[in-house]
Design an enzyme around this catalytic site. Sequence first.
Site, PDB file in Angstrom:
ATOM      1  N   GLY A  13       0.667  -1.177  -0.009  1.00  0.00           N
ATOM      2  CA  GLY A  13      -0.024   0.127  -0.042  1.00  0.00           C
ATOM      3  C   GLY A  13       0.835   1.284   0.143  1.00  0.00           C
ATOM      4  N   GLY A  39      -3.964  -2.654  -2.116  1.00  0.00           N
ATOM      5  CA  GLY A  39      -2.341  -2.721  -2.683  1.00  0.00           C
ATOM      6  C   GLY A  39      -2.003  -3.003  -3.661  1.00  0.00           C
ATOM      7  N   SER A  78      -4.649  -1.794   6.103  1.00  0.00           N
ATOM      8  CA  SER A  78      -6.118  -1.576   6.333  1.00  0.00           C
ATOM      9  C   SER A  78      -6.441  -0.708   4.971  1.00  0.00           C
ATOM     10  CB  SER A  78      -6.324  -0.623   7.576  1.00  0.00           C
ATOM     11  OG  SER A  78      -7.627  -0.288   7.477  1.00  0.00           O
ATOM     12  N   GLY A 105      -0.359 -11.138  18.822  1.00  0.00           N
ATOM     13  CA  GLY A 105      -0.055 -12.617  19.175  1.00  0.00           C
ATOM     14  C   GLY A 105       1.377 -12.927  18.654  1.00  0.00           C
ATOM     15  N   TYR A 148     -14.371   1.695  10.407  1.00  0.00           N
ATOM     16  CA  TYR A 148     -12.875   2.050  10.439  1.00  0.00           C
ATOM     17  C   TYR A 148     -12.380   2.678  11.790  1.00  0.00           C
ATOM     18  CZ  TYR A 148      -8.218   4.270   8.917  1.00  0.00           C
ATOM     19  OH  TYR A 148      -6.891   4.338   8.873  1.00  0.00           O
ATOM     20  N   LYS A 152     -10.161   0.813  14.746  1.00  0.00           N
ATOM     21  CA  LYS A 152      -8.874   1.324  14.871  1.00  0.00           C
ATOM     22  C   LYS A 152      -8.794   1.583  16.445  1.00  0.00           C
ATOM     23  CE  LYS A 152      -6.584   1.444  11.249  1.00  0.00           C
ATOM     24  NZ  LYS A 152      -5.237   0.802  10.988  1.00  0.00           N
TER      25      LYS A 152
END
Length: 330
Positions: A13, A39, A78, A105, A148, A152
């Site tokens: 992106g 992207g 994103s 993680g 969005y 976020k």
Amino acid sequence: MKGKRVLITGAAGFLGSHLCDRFMAEGAEVIAMDNLITGDLKNIEHLFADERFSFYHHDVSTFVHVPGHLDYIMHFASPASPIDYLKIPIQTLKVGSLGTHNLLGLAKAKGARILVASTSEVYGDPEEHPQSESYWGNVNPIGPRGVYDEAKRFQEAMTMAYHRFHGLETRIVRIFNTYGPRMRLNDGRVLPAFIGQALRGEDFTVFGDGSQTRSFCYVDDLVEGIYRLLMSDVVEPVNIGNPDEITIREFADEIIALTDAKTKISYEALPHDDPKKRRPDIAKAKALLDWKPKVHRSEGLRKTLDYFRQLDEEDLYKKEHKHFEKYIKR
Ligand code: UDP
């Protein structure tokens, strides 16, 4: 950065690809990841020949596996424009929430430091101006932009929880409007929209009466701020953006002057929950990172225009990115 391994998500992106360039220039080994919905491999194809660079075609909303150790993770995957949120709302929600969880993680498993890309959208349609990091925001959770904004906001909460509960090394950057080469010409954001319209000889679409404001940061300044934040020990979110605020109407006039466009302005409806004003308070970035933007809009816009001018006809007229189409519900 020599000998360090960095995972960059959203690497194909706009911002991700500039980060790839920066980390490659710093001598790191870069593992780039992108699902290529928004992207484009064109943004990173110049790096493929370098043996320090590798690319995984993967959606980070599903389990992320990277062999070997990792020192840093930069989570920049994103969709990033209001039109994208309307077209692919579920993917937008998933990558900000589930994607962030997977990468936190992974960071924990690898003992890596992670920096996540947050946004000025966490402030919503702000009632405080300029916006400092201490402001909690004014977000409509169920509006079209909520997919969005709330993803976020969840991302920030999850990142702080991993820091507090697991002791993970985390960084959060709140990115304000940024522009520069490699923006997607048809992503619907104001700068590519106006430049595309100028190059095609179409009227400029100003939404509302154009009195709403934004503050535009050139991509090189943003990347420098992000790099400094990663290297710092600042765990709380930091605004990175350019406080040089302008109305959208004035911005249209600047681009008309820059491009010598012989176009008129056509006023269209203001999108739902479009913030009326936005300007970052960057006192924290100045104090803690010794950072402030350097590139003036006149210079940044010239460089960006040069980039869009060298695109071919097909790019100028195509409606959607080729991988985007199949995700859109008609
Ligand atoms: N905008 C506009 N014409 C366009 C695209 C956007 O007037 O063709 C306006 C939009 O309503 C907003 C501002 O420009 O007030 C910035 O929009 P953008 O989508 O670039 O980013 P945002 O800051 O809203 O996320």
